[in-house]
Structures are given as C-alpha cells and as structure tokens.
Design a protein around this motif. Structure first.
Motif, PDB file in Angstrom:
ATOM      1  N   HIS A   1      -5.510  -6.609  -0.058  1.00  0.00           N
ATOM      2  CA  HIS A   1      -4.197  -7.172   0.251  1.00  0.00           C
ATOM      3  C   HIS A   1      -3.841  -8.252  -0.770  1.00  0.00           C
ATOM      4  CE1 HIS A   1      -3.481  -5.234   4.111  1.00  0.00           C
ATOM      5  NE2 HIS A   1      -4.752  -5.447   4.394  1.00  0.00           N
TER       6      HIS A   1
ATOM      7  N   THR B   1       3.259   1.066   9.684  1.00  0.00           N
ATOM      8  CA  THR B   1       2.384  -0.077   9.452  1.00  0.00           C
ATOM      9  C   THR B   1       3.026  -1.308  10.070  1.00  0.00           C
ATOM     10  OG1 THR B   1       1.590   0.867   7.372  1.00  0.00           O
ATOM     11  CG2 THR B   1       1.202  -1.482   7.729  1.00  0.00           C
TER      12      THR B   1
ATOM     13  N   VAL C   1       2.347  -5.415  10.452  1.00  0.00           N
ATOM     14  CA  VAL C   1       1.556  -6.556   9.998  1.00  0.00           C
ATOM     15  C   VAL C   1       2.133  -7.816  10.630  1.00  0.00           C
ATOM     16  CG1 VAL C   1       0.734  -7.876   8.016  1.00  0.00           C
ATOM     17  CG2 VAL C   1       1.064  -5.407   7.819  1.00  0.00           C
TER      18      VAL C   1
ATOM     19  N   ASP D   1       1.330 -12.221  11.272  1.00  0.00           N
ATOM     20  CA  ASP D   1       0.495 -13.382  10.992  1.00  0.00           C
ATOM     21  C   ASP D   1       0.050 -13.981  12.331  1.00  0.00           C
ATOM     22  OD1 ASP D   1       3.277 -15.669  10.222  1.00  0.00           O
ATOM     23  OD2 ASP D   1       2.752 -14.541  12.031  1.00  0.00           O
TER      24      ASP D   1
ATOM     25  N   GLN E   1      -8.193  -7.139  10.615  1.00  0.00           N
ATOM     26  CA  GLN E   1      -7.913  -8.565  10.811  1.00  0.00           C
ATOM     27  C   GLN E   1      -8.514  -9.328   9.647  1.00  0.00           C
ATOM     28  OE1 GLN E   1      -8.245 -10.295  14.772  1.00  0.00           O
ATOM     29  NE2 GLN E   1      -9.484 -11.943  13.916  1.00  0.00           N
TER      30      GLN E   1
ATOM     31  N   ARG F   1      -4.145 -12.637   9.294  1.00  0.00           N
ATOM     32  CA  ARG F   1      -3.181 -11.553   9.459  1.00  0.00           C
ATOM     33  C   ARG F   1      -3.836 -10.403  10.214  1.00  0.00           C
ATOM     34  NH1 ARG F   1       0.070  -9.491   4.583  1.00  0.00           N
ATOM     35  NH2 ARG F   1      -1.969  -8.660   4.016  1.00  0.00           N
TER      36      ARG F   1
ATOM     37  N   GLU G   1      -3.280  -6.235  10.863  1.00  0.00           N
ATOM     38  CA  GLU G   1      -2.533  -5.053  10.411  1.00  0.00           C
ATOM     39  C   GLU G   1      -2.960  -3.837  11.214  1.00  0.00           C
ATOM     40  OE1 GLU G   1      -2.408  -4.326   6.219  1.00  0.00           O
ATOM     41  OE2 GLU G   1      -2.341  -2.164   6.481  1.00  0.00           O
TER      42      GLU G   1
END
Length: 386
Positions: A14, A323, A325, A327, A358, A362, A364
């Motif tokens: 990432h 997807t 994502v 925070d 994880q 974050r 995902e």
C-alpha cells in the motif's frame, strides 16, 4: 494482520495514506506563520553562529512537533523535541541573552501535554514552573533590571499557560466529537438490525398468513373435496419449504440484494455516523456479480460501524469486484469476523476470493470474482443447502 479467503496469498503493498483534509488545513494555517516567525527571531536575535544554530534547532524542533501533531504521530518525536527546546531556553537566558529562545518550548510543551494519558496537571505545572524559573534567572546572572522579567518571565510563561489551556480544550472538544460519532454509529447499527427484522417479517409474516388461510381451506375441503384439500396442503408444504430457504439465506446474508441499493444504504449509514464516504466507479458492476458484491458491502459496512473509529471510507467498484478501505482501525489483532468468513466461502465457491487486511490503522476488504467463461452464464448467487 491479513486474512485471505479462501487461501493465503501475497500481501499487496500500500502507498502511504493520503493526508486528510483537516491535516492539510492545519499545516497550511500553522506551519507557514510559525516558520516565518522562527526565521525572523533567529535573524534578529542571533549574535553569533552558535546562537543562530541553537535558535534554529529549537525552532525546527517546534515545527517538527507541529507537523507530527497534525499527523496524529506526536508521541514519536515528543521526547527529542522537548529535550532540544528545553535545552535552548536556558542557553538563550544564560548565554545568548535572547528571550526568543523560549519560542520552541512555547510550541512543543503545549502540544505534548494534552497527549499524555495521565498526570497532565502535574506536567502542566512542571512546564510552567520550568519556563518561569529559567526566565526569572536572567536578572540574577546578567545584572539586568527588573524590566527584563517582562520578556524573559511574563511573556513566555503567559504564552505557555494560554497555549496549554487552548490545546487541552481543543483535545476535549475532539473527544466529545468522537463520542458523538460513536453514538451515531451505534444508532446506525441498531437501524440495520431493525431493517433485518423488517426483512425477516416480510419473509415470514406473509407466508404464515397464507399458510393459515390454506390450512383453513384444506380443512373445509377435507370431507367434500379430498383431492382439493391435498392440493392445498401440498402448496402449503412447498410454501413452507421456500420460506425456510429464504430465511436461511437471510440469516447467512445470502438474500438477493441490489448493489446500487446497498451502496446508497451504506452511504447513508456512514454519513449518519459522521464518516466521509468516497465512491470510485472504475467500471459498471456486472449484474451477475452485483448481488454477491452487495452482500460484501453490507457486511463490511456493519463491521466498520461496530469495530472501527473511521473518519473516511473509500469504496471502489469494478466490473467484477469491490474494495472498501477505512481508516480508524484499532491496533492489535483483527477482530473475529464470522460474517465475512462465511461470505469468503461463498465467494470462493464462485471461483473468486475475499481478502481482508488490517495495516497501519487502515482496514481493507476486497472481493474479486472471475469473469464467466464464454457461453457460460454463472448464477449470481448459490444457495446454501446445509
């Protein structure tokens, strides 16, 4: 920590998280004026190269603390910044004769104290006492008159007191906002439960009413039309079997869903909880994959509201994938996610994979489905016959 259903695979790298809007605003408002004031003080107050080096280092430590504070990572640099700025202040008072040497400690100290987990009051008194005691020593070592106390004692001490008070109040303000968002998230989860109950009622309420009518009709036909009574009972049996299957699908998040409706529902839930949502459509989702992707989105939405303190969520839709994502993921091991694990089995049954990762605050969730082979129409969902 990463889970990849149905099998482990290479973890995707990432890029660093994009700076949030609030951080950019704080940086734009704070760093330029603070840097300009620091440079001006060094230019005006420094009489030697040593003076310039010490004052510059102290101002730089203050700016670094501000930059890390806007990123929520002040703890990593708090101690070295405190040491540098605290050392510069006695140097300015006892050696350089510059009251501007307090500039760094006036920035760093008030930023660090609100971040402490405990003993904030004692730390505040210690900071104020240190700044005041060092400043009060100026007339003693230099022979300056009492007027020097204004620049060396009253101004630095007063600035530290006010800045610390403002930062403590600011920290408390954001804590209250976070508590409010948590309450909103709890309400959003409760609304989702109510919606689930409504779906269950829709499935079973209508069926039970029809069964009641058909059983009553079969009872009336039993003597005069036994064949008709048996026909009604067969229909009741078929209807009950269908209802059982629909209830099982609902319990396992397999009921037929509409991806567009689920996306709109997710956005509403997140916005109600104070979470900013961004939706990127790389391609229109394949209708045959939309139902399963909608189930992944629904389960992930519930997990985010329950298990994270998210401020931002990004949803990316592809032709055969989704997807999500967010925070605000908690530190430590990934929480138990039975719903996603069950969906992972279903995605694997369709030849795809469901990945959960994880990392660095974050979380995902990504589902990928293969393209159907030419001439083969794959069902959007697969019934669980267990």
């Amino acid at each position: 920590m990463t889970h990849d259903w149905p099998a482990a695979h290479t973890m995707l790298d990432h890029n660093a998280a994009t700076r949030g809007g609030l951080r950019r605003l704080n940086l734009a408002m704070l760093l330029p004026p603070l840097a300009a004031v620091g440079a001006l003080l060094v230019a005006v107050e420094a009489r030697t190269w040593w003076d310039a080096a010490v004052l510059t280092l102290s101002a730089a430590a203050g700016l670094l603390a501000v930059e890390r504070w806007t990123a929520g990572d002040l703890a990593r640099v708090a101690l070295p910044c405190l040491v540098v700025t605290a050392a510069a202040w006695p140097y300015g008072v006892l050696v350089a004769g510059s009251d501007s040497a307090a500039y760094g400690i006036m920035i760093v100290g008030p930023l660090v104290i609100p971040q402490l987990p405990r003993h904030r009051r004692a730390a505040t008194l210690a900071l104020i006492g240190f700044v005041a005691a060092v400043g009060a020593a100026r007339p003693l070592v230099s022979g300056d008159d009492a007027g020097a106390l204004v620049g060396y004692l009253l101004v630095p001490t007063g600035v530290v007191v006010m800045a610390t008070g403002l930062n403590v109040a600011n920290q408390r303000f954001y804590q209250l906002i976070q508590q409010s968002r948590e309450r909103e998230a709890e309400l959003a989860v409760m609304r989702e439960r109510v919606r689930f109950a409504g779906d269950l009622h829709d499935i079973q309420g209508h069926t039970l009413h029809v069964v009641k009518l058909k059983v009553a009709l079969a009872d009336r036909l039993m003597d005069d039309d036994p064949a008709g009574a048996r026909r009604e009972l067969r229909e009741v049996r078929a209807l009950l079997g269908e209802t059982i299957a629909q209830t099982r699908e609902l319990a396992h998040a397999q009921r037929r869903l509409n991806l567009s409706a689920e996306l709109e529902n997710a956005k509403n839930l997140f916005e109600a909880a104070g979470i900013r949502v961004r939706v990127d459509r790389e391609a229109e989702a394949d209708p045959r994959a939309g139902e399963l992707l909608g189930q992944v989105l629904r389960e992930t939405t519930t997990n985010i509201l329950r298990h994270s303190r998210a401020e931002r969520v990004r949803i990316t839709l592809a032709e055969r994938g989704i997807t999500i994502v967010n925070d605000g993921a908690p530190d430590g091991p990934t929480p138990e996610l039975r719903g996603l694990a069950a969906l992972g089995d279903r995605v694997a049954g369709d030849g795809g994979r469901l990945r959960v990762e994880q990392r660095d605050g974050r979380f995902e969730t990504a589902a990928e489905l293969p393209r159907p082979r030419s001439g083969v129409v794959r069902p959007a969902t697969r019934k669980d016959d267990r």
